[in-house]
Design an enzyme around this catalytic site. Sequence first.
Site, PDB file in Angstrom:
ATOM      1  N   CYS A 194       0.949  -1.219  -0.014  1.00 17.23           N
ATOM      2  CA  CYS A 194      -0.070  -0.024   0.016  1.00 17.23           C
ATOM      3  C   CYS A 194       0.750   1.380   0.093  1.00 17.23           C
ATOM      4  O   CYS A 194       0.367   2.262  -0.493  1.00 17.23           O
ATOM      5  CB  CYS A 194      -1.018   0.273   1.126  1.00 17.23           C
ATOM      6  SG  CYS A 194      -0.287  -0.691   2.641  1.00 17.23           S
ATOM      7  N   HIS A 218      -2.710   6.515   3.780  1.00 12.31           N
ATOM      8  CA  HIS A 218      -1.232   6.596   3.976  1.00 12.31           C
ATOM      9  C   HIS A 218      -0.822   8.143   3.463  1.00 12.31           C
ATOM     10  O   HIS A 218      -1.224   8.399   2.307  1.00 12.31           O
ATOM     11  CB  HIS A 218      -0.670   5.610   3.078  1.00 12.31           C
ATOM     12  CG  HIS A 218      -0.511   4.208   3.866  1.00 12.31           C
ATOM     13  ND1 HIS A 218      -1.184   4.005   4.958  1.00 12.31           N
ATOM     14  CD2 HIS A 218      -0.102   2.934   3.563  1.00 12.31           C
ATOM     15  CE1 HIS A 218      -1.010   2.599   5.469  1.00 12.31           C
ATOM     16  NE2 HIS A 218      -0.589   2.024   4.371  1.00 12.31           N
TER      17      HIS A 218
HETATM   18  N1  LIG Z   1      -5.112  -3.256   4.637  1.00 14.17           N
HETATM   19  C1  LIG Z   1      -4.537  -2.458   3.716  1.00 14.17           C
HETATM   20  O1  LIG Z   1      -4.203  -1.471   3.745  1.00 14.17           O
HETATM   21  C2  LIG Z   1      -3.546  -3.408   2.695  1.00 14.17           C
HETATM   22  C3  LIG Z   1      -2.937  -2.798   1.873  1.00 14.17           C
HETATM   23  C4  LIG Z   1      -2.203  -3.500   0.775  1.00 14.17           C
HETATM   24  C5  LIG Z   1      -2.115  -5.147   0.913  1.00 14.17           C
HETATM   25  N2  LIG Z   1      -2.706  -5.487   1.835  1.00 14.17           N
HETATM   26  C6  LIG Z   1      -2.803  -7.117   2.070  1.00 14.17           C
HETATM   27  O2  LIG Z   1      -4.125  -7.566   1.567  1.00 14.17           O
HETATM   28  C7  LIG Z   1      -4.206  -8.809   2.255  1.00 14.17           C
HETATM   29  C8  LIG Z   1      -5.558  -8.659   2.969  1.00 14.17           C
HETATM   30  O3  LIG Z   1      -5.411  -7.564   4.014  1.00 14.17           O
HETATM   31  P1  LIG Z   1      -6.641  -7.030   5.043  1.00 14.17           P
HETATM   32  O4  LIG Z   1      -6.186  -5.727   5.651  1.00 14.17           O
HETATM   33  O5  LIG Z   1      -7.990  -6.954   4.185  1.00 14.17           O
HETATM   34  O6  LIG Z   1      -6.765  -8.095   6.174  1.00 14.17           O
HETATM   35  P2  LIG Z   1      -7.872  -8.529   7.182  1.00 14.17           P
HETATM   36  O7  LIG Z   1      -8.604  -7.505   7.426  1.00 14.17           O
HETATM   37  O8  LIG Z   1      -7.095  -9.326   8.227  1.00 14.17           O
HETATM   38  O9  LIG Z   1      -8.833  -9.767   6.196  1.00 14.17           O
HETATM   39  C9  LIG Z   1      -8.062 -10.903   6.071  1.00 14.17           C
HETATM   40  C10 LIG Z   1      -9.087 -11.778   5.026  1.00 14.17           C
HETATM   41  O10 LIG Z   1      -8.384 -12.944   4.883  1.00 14.17           O
HETATM   42  C11 LIG Z   1      -9.325 -13.954   5.259  1.00 14.17           C
HETATM   43  N3  LIG Z   1      -8.568 -15.157   5.812  1.00 14.17           N
HETATM   44  C12 LIG Z   1      -7.656 -15.066   6.748  1.00 14.17           C
HETATM   45  N4  LIG Z   1      -7.031 -16.301   6.816  1.00 14.17           N
HETATM   46  C13 LIG Z   1      -7.879 -17.201   6.212  1.00 14.17           C
HETATM   47  C14 LIG Z   1      -7.776 -18.480   5.846  1.00 14.17           C
HETATM   48  N5  LIG Z   1      -6.733 -19.321   6.566  1.00 14.17           N
HETATM   49  N6  LIG Z   1      -8.454 -18.981   4.575  1.00 14.17           N
HETATM   50  C15 LIG Z   1      -9.213 -18.215   4.172  1.00 14.17           C
HETATM   51  N7  LIG Z   1      -9.164 -17.003   4.201  1.00 14.17           N
HETATM   52  C16 LIG Z   1      -8.573 -16.281   5.503  1.00 14.17           C
HETATM   53  C17 LIG Z   1     -10.134 -13.482   6.238  1.00 14.17           C
HETATM   54  O11 LIG Z   1     -11.173 -14.150   6.436  1.00 14.17           O
HETATM   55  P3  LIG Z   1     -11.823 -14.120   7.958  1.00 14.17           P
HETATM   56  O12 LIG Z   1     -12.914 -12.929   8.029  1.00 14.17           O
HETATM   57  O13 LIG Z   1     -13.135 -15.489   7.835  1.00 14.17           O
HETATM   58  O14 LIG Z   1     -11.042 -14.300   8.838  1.00 14.17           O
HETATM   59  C18 LIG Z   1     -10.440 -12.006   5.653  1.00 14.17           C
HETATM   60  O15 LIG Z   1     -11.417 -12.192   4.581  1.00 14.17           O
HETATM   61  C19 LIG Z   1      -2.974  -8.982   3.110  1.00 14.17           C
HETATM   62  O16 LIG Z   1      -2.072  -9.925   2.698  1.00 14.17           O
HETATM   63  C20 LIG Z   1      -2.548  -7.643   3.508  1.00 14.17           C
HETATM   64  O17 LIG Z   1      -0.955  -7.644   3.766  1.00 14.17           O
HETATM   65  C21 LIG Z   1      -3.610  -4.957   2.608  1.00 14.17           C
END
Ligand SMILES: NC(=O)c1ccc[n+]([C@@H]2O[C@H](COP(=O)([O-])OP(=O)(O)OC[C@H]3O[C@@H](n4cnc5c(N)ncnc54)[C@H](OP(=O)(O)O)[C@@H]3O)[C@@H](O)[C@H]2O)c1
Length: 357
Positions: free
Chosen positions: A138, A263
């Site tokens: 990000c 950010h």
């Molecule tokens: N947040 C940001 O600003 C941002 C920016 C760039 C990249 N990212 C990347 O994007 C990805 C998602 O980020 P996020 O911020 O959305 O994270 P998050 O809020 O923690 O959400 C994670 C998602 O993954 C699912 N998940 C977790 N473990 C799983 C498993 N074992 N099997 C299937 N689904 C699973 C969760 O499902 P449940 O709800 O069922 O647990 C949820 O839908 C990450 O790799 C992060 O590094 C995030």
Amino acid sequence: MTGARSSGPALAVVGATGAVGTVLLQMLSQRADVWGDIRLVASARSAGRTLAVRAEKTEVLALTEDAFDGLGPGDVAVFLTPAEVSVRWAPVVTARGVVVVDQSAAFREDPEVPLVVPEVNGHAVRTRPRGIVATPDCVTAGMIAALGALHAEYSLSELALSSYQAASAAGRAGSEVLRRQLSLVAGTSLGEQPGDVRRAVGEDTGPFPAPLALNVVPWSGELREDGWSSHELAVRQETRRILDLPELPVAVTCVQVPVVTGHSLTVRARFENEVAAPHARQVLDAAPGVVLVDDPAAGEFPTPADAAGTDPAWVGRVRVSLDDRHALEFFVCADNLRKGAALNATQIAELIAGEFA
Ligand SMILES: NC(=O)c1ccc[n+]([C@@H]2O[C@H](COP(=O)([O-])OP(=O)(O)OC[C@H]3O[C@@H](n4cnc5c(N)ncnc54)[C@H](OP(=O)(O)O)[C@@H]3O)[C@@H](O)[C@H]2O)c1
């Protein structure tokens, strides 16, 4: 219950319940609709929940092979999951001929996986030997459209930046812990005595190594050699890859600040060619995905509060360095959940859908 439509490629949203997934589902209702069937997938914890997509209640499926039944070549799966989930499941999905767009760090350094920001290197989407396209971190994604436009004009030769990162970059857990901490410190005089914020917040620092409320935390990621964080090394490496400048010197410091979403970065970019601020402003103003707000005399510059909930990168404070006519300093903010994640992934998925149209 799977958001079925007869025409258009299918889209599987894996990680639909997370911070990025929630924003991506909103965007699917707001953008031109190119999709047929939309599948929502998450962990077994979320299976059976229903979420609204395109104004229809859609059931969340557990991440199993069955969740992708009926999907094949021409369809797309966007992975918005932790890296270890993407590593395990992306190959399972590509084996069906489905193209994966991965938002995690799992494949960003794989030479056989293009790392794409459509405004800068959208052409790279078409060369994907593993059937996977990665989208950058990000911090990188928030600044790269502005930097790419300046590079095309003046030829970038050196980069130094500091990030001021929002809590939601650490997912739902990140924003929830900041909100909890803010409620603990609200209306108090905390922050005036050494250690009093730490005492008020206690051990509840969530994914951060120190309290974030009323604080600034100069750390993001895991420890790597010589004191660098994994996040800092990732921003350096991704910037080099996307701009196709493998030797670019990049200095980067990643800092967490008590902002929920949006950010910010301070950037010093040095170029082969001399830079003039008025011309640089024109270049930024014309750059796709960039909005210029740069009138400090009128108190006008972007802040993360302006960027949150919007698509573009907002740029201001554009100045030529006082000691170097080849260097430009500027400030940029972008919504880490949108351009930093869900929007970039959606743009890539739409480019792939367009190939099969
Ligand atoms: N947040 C940001 O600003 C941002 C920016 C760039 C990249 N990212 C990347 O994007 C990805 C998602 O980020 P996020 O911020 O959305 O994270 P998050 O809020 O923690 O959400 C994670 C998602 O993954 C699912 N998940 C977790 N473990 C799983 C498993 N074992 N099997 C299937 N689904 C699973 C969760 O499902 P449940 O709800 O069922 O647990 C949820 O839908 C990450 O790799 C992060 O590094 C995030």
